[in-house]
Design a protein around this motif. Structure first.
Motif, short mmCIF file in Angstrom:
data_model
loop_
_atom_site.label_atom_id
_atom_site.label_comp_id
_atom_site.label_asym_id
_atom_site.label_seq_id
_atom_site.Cartn_x
_atom_site.Cartn_y
_atom_site.Cartn_z
N LEU A 1 38.58 65.91 64.29
CA LEU A 1 39.71 66.70 64.78
C LEU A 1 39.48 67.17 66.20
O LEU A 1 38.36 67.54 66.58
CB LEU A 1 39.90 67.93 63.87
N THR A 2 40.53 67.13 67.01
CA THR A 2 40.55 67.87 68.26
C THR A 2 41.85 68.66 68.29
O THR A 2 42.89 68.17 67.82
CB THR A 2 40.41 66.95 69.49
N LEU A 3 41.78 69.87 68.81
CA LEU A 3 42.95 70.75 68.82
C LEU A 3 42.95 71.52 70.14
O LEU A 3 42.01 72.26 70.43
CB LEU A 3 42.90 71.71 67.62
N SER A 4 43.99 71.32 70.92
CA SER A 4 44.10 72.04 72.20
C SER A 4 45.47 71.74 72.79
O SER A 4 46.24 70.94 72.27
CB SER A 4 43.01 71.59 73.18
N ARG A 5 45.77 72.40 73.89
CA ARG A 5 46.94 72.03 74.67
C ARG A 5 46.66 70.65 75.28
O ARG A 5 45.58 70.42 75.84
CB ARG A 5 47.22 73.06 75.77
N LEU A 6 47.62 69.76 75.17
CA LEU A 6 47.42 68.38 75.65
C LEU A 6 47.74 68.35 77.14
O LEU A 6 48.81 67.92 77.57
CB LEU A 6 48.28 67.41 74.86
N ASP A 7 46.77 68.80 77.91
CA ASP A 7 46.91 68.90 79.36
C ASP A 7 45.70 68.24 80.01
O ASP A 7 44.66 68.05 79.36
CB ASP A 7 47.02 70.36 79.77
N TRP A 8 45.80 67.93 81.30
CA TRP A 8 44.79 67.11 81.96
C TRP A 8 43.39 67.70 81.87
O TRP A 8 42.42 66.97 81.68
CB TRP A 8 45.18 66.90 83.43
N HIS A 9 43.26 69.04 82.00
CA HIS A 9 41.93 69.63 82.06
C HIS A 9 41.24 69.69 80.70
O HIS A 9 40.06 70.03 80.63
CB HIS A 9 41.98 71.02 82.70
N LYS A 10 41.96 69.37 79.63
CA LYS A 10 41.33 69.30 78.31
C LYS A 10 40.74 67.90 78.04
O LYS A 10 40.00 67.72 77.09
CB LYS A 10 42.35 69.64 77.22
N SER A 11 41.08 66.94 78.87
CA SER A 11 40.50 65.58 78.82
C SER A 11 40.54 64.97 77.42
O SER A 11 39.56 64.34 76.97
CB SER A 11 39.05 65.62 79.33
N VAL A 12 41.66 65.13 76.74
CA VAL A 12 41.81 64.56 75.40
C VAL A 12 41.85 63.04 75.49
O VAL A 12 41.50 62.34 74.52
CB VAL A 12 43.07 65.11 74.72
N ASN A 13 42.23 62.49 76.65
CA ASN A 13 42.26 61.04 76.79
C ASN A 13 40.89 60.42 76.55
O ASN A 13 40.78 59.33 75.99
CB ASN A 13 42.80 60.65 78.17
N GLY A 14 39.82 61.10 76.96
CA GLY A 14 38.48 60.60 76.72
C GLY A 14 38.15 60.55 75.24
O GLY A 14 37.46 59.63 74.77
N ILE A 15 38.66 61.52 74.49
CA ILE A 15 38.42 61.54 73.04
C ILE A 15 39.17 60.39 72.37
O ILE A 15 38.63 59.69 71.51
CB ILE A 15 38.85 62.90 72.44
N VAL A 16 40.43 60.22 72.76
CA VAL A 16 41.24 59.15 72.18
C VAL A 16 40.60 57.79 72.46
O VAL A 16 40.51 56.93 71.58
CB VAL A 16 42.68 59.21 72.73
N ARG A 17 40.13 57.59 73.69
CA ARG A 17 39.49 56.31 74.04
C ARG A 17 38.20 56.10 73.22
O ARG A 17 37.86 54.98 72.86
CB ARG A 17 39.16 56.28 75.53
N ALA A 18 37.49 57.20 72.94
CA ALA A 18 36.23 57.09 72.21
C ALA A 18 36.44 56.53 70.80
O ALA A 18 35.55 55.88 70.25
CB ALA A 18 35.56 58.45 72.14
N PHE A 19 37.61 56.79 70.21
CA PHE A 19 37.85 56.34 68.84
C PHE A 19 38.43 54.93 68.78
O PHE A 19 38.65 54.40 67.69
CB PHE A 19 38.76 57.34 68.11
N GLU A 20 38.65 54.34 69.94
CA GLU A 20 39.09 52.94 69.97
C GLU A 20 37.94 52.05 69.47
O GLU A 20 36.84 52.07 70.01
CB GLU A 20 39.49 52.55 71.38
N GLY A 21 38.19 51.30 68.43
CA GLY A 21 37.16 50.43 67.88
C GLY A 21 36.27 51.09 66.86
O GLY A 21 35.43 50.43 66.24
N LEU A 22 36.42 52.42 66.67
CA LEU A 22 35.66 53.12 65.64
C LEU A 22 36.41 53.07 64.32
O LEU A 22 37.63 53.22 64.28
CB LEU A 22 35.44 54.59 66.02
#
Length: 397
Positions: free
Chosen positions: A208-229
């Motif tokens: 789980l990740t939970l936060s405001r989906l804004d640039w400084h939360k860097s959720v894109n890095g988390i989403v990319r990390a689960f690619e292929g997992l």
């Protein structure tokens, strides 16, 4: 206004403005609960996000200033600069407790005791300067950032005591604002650790990740990390980056959007681990809420996040990268090795950030500031004869 050894009777709370029901707003609302009879003034009021037990009064008024508060960052800052300086409703209180940077423009009466709670230094004064590009646009940004520093440099020395929400922010206040270390205490934000429990849900098969989906939360890095997992990721929260995140997400990523408090408790308790990638986070409430739910934390090794993790015991840290590979490695380590502490031990670790701890530390801070601000002359309490001629009269005898 009281002076000397008279007891403090009147306390007012002032918060820079209610905007997104974020961590700063929740701190301000809790300050109103710490000092139960204290009124809460805000630079900008949004009654739609206020808790039922909280009432506020907007301190910045006037057609032009209210219009400016709704505009771009430069105009909004200008409105705060003008609106806070006098702030008439605040001036008759013995003690003022402010929340945020903008109230630093306030010019207090000499005898008023002022405690200032700082959530973050203006990032344009510090690390965001690394993001300024070259060329004409970069030069304009540098000029603007310089003006921001000048504005704040002249307004960061009036409070009697500063409170930083983490050791990281205290460090920035010393470096970028020039505040003496002895004038700053660290008081962690209040997290309702009692409101979360491992028993809220059984551990499921998702991260789980939970936060405001804004640039400084860097959720894109988390989403990319689960690619292929072969692991499921739930992304809770909303914000301007949601559409872009959904575009790059794989089928194993679920977007839950904004969740209610009850849904949030269940998601936190049921997650195998909470993943947080916020950039140089000043404190970070969501990671602490996850720990209070007994859930391990996988967090970026920077800001306050790195200190909320005891590596191998309640989670794992990872270095920031653009590919998500470091996060992916942390997930795999969590899968292979688990963590040393059980859910009750992880839950207990979060208690250092509790609401009760916040209440206690805030009362201590106001008492300290009031004591230090007492300008009563040392000899005053020893005067027996109020007559200025008493020495002369005794000499004649």
């Amino acid at each position: 206004m009281n002076s000397g050894d008279d007891p403090v009777e009147d306390v007012a709370i002032a918060h820079w403005g209610e905007h997104v029901n974020g961590g700063g707003d929740r701190v301000a609302w809790e300050l109103a609960r710490v000092f139960e009879d204290a009124p809460l003034y805000v630079g900008w009021q949004d009654e739609s996000i206020e808790p039922a037990d909280i009432q506020t009064e907007q301190v910045i008024e006037g057609r032009f200033l209210e219009w400016a508060l709704e505009q771009s960052s430069a105009l909004r800052m200008f409105a705060h600069l003008l609106g806070w300086q006098k702030a008439e409703p605040l001036r008759d209180y013995d003690v003022l407790v402010t929340s945020g940077n903008e109230p630093l423009f306030y010019v207090p009466p000499t005898e008023q005791v002022w405690v200032s709670y700082i959530h973050h230094t203006n990032r344009r004064q510090s690390d965001q300067i690394d993001e300024v590009g070259d060329g004409f646009t970069g030069s304009i940004k540098l000029l603007f950032y310089y003006l921001v520093r000048v504005m704040f440099d002249h307004n960061t020395h009036k409070p009697d005591l500063f409170l930083a929400n983490s050791e990281q922010v205290k460090r920035r206040m010393i470096r970028y604002w020039g505040i003496p270390e002895e004038k700053i205490d660290v008081v962690y934000p209040p997290v309702d650790t009692n409101g979360y429990s491992p028993s809220d849900a059984e551990t499921g098969n998702y991260y789980l990740t939970l936060s405001r989906l804004d640039w400084h939360k860097s959720v894109n890095g988390i989403v990319r990390a689960f690619e292929g997992l072969d692991k499921k990721l739930v992304v809770a929260g909303d914000g301007p980056d949601r559409e872009d995140l959904e575009r790059i997400a794989g089928e194993n990523v679920e977007f839950a959007g904004y969740v209610s408090e009850s849904e949030k408790r269940e998601l936190l308790a049921g997650a195998k681990a909470f993943v947080f990638n916020g950039q140089d986070e000043d404190f970070g409430m969501s990671p602490v809420e996850a720990l209070a739910a007994g859930t391990p934390l996988l967090g970026v090794k920077e800001g306050m996040t790195q200190y909320q993790i005891v590596d191998g015991k309640n989670g794992y840290t990872f270095e920031r990268d653009e590919t998500g590979e470091a996060i992916r490695a942390a997930v795999r380590r969590c899968e292979d090795d688990g963590v040393k502490w059980d859910d009750l031990e992880i839950e207990a670790f979060a208690d250092r950030f509790s609401v009760q701890s916040f209440h206690d530390r805030m009362h201590e801070a106001v008492e300290r500031a009031t004591e230090n601000a007492n300008v009563t002359p040392d000899w005053y309490s020893e005067v027996d004869d109020p007559s200025p001629d008493s020495k002369h009269d005794h000499a004649e005898e």
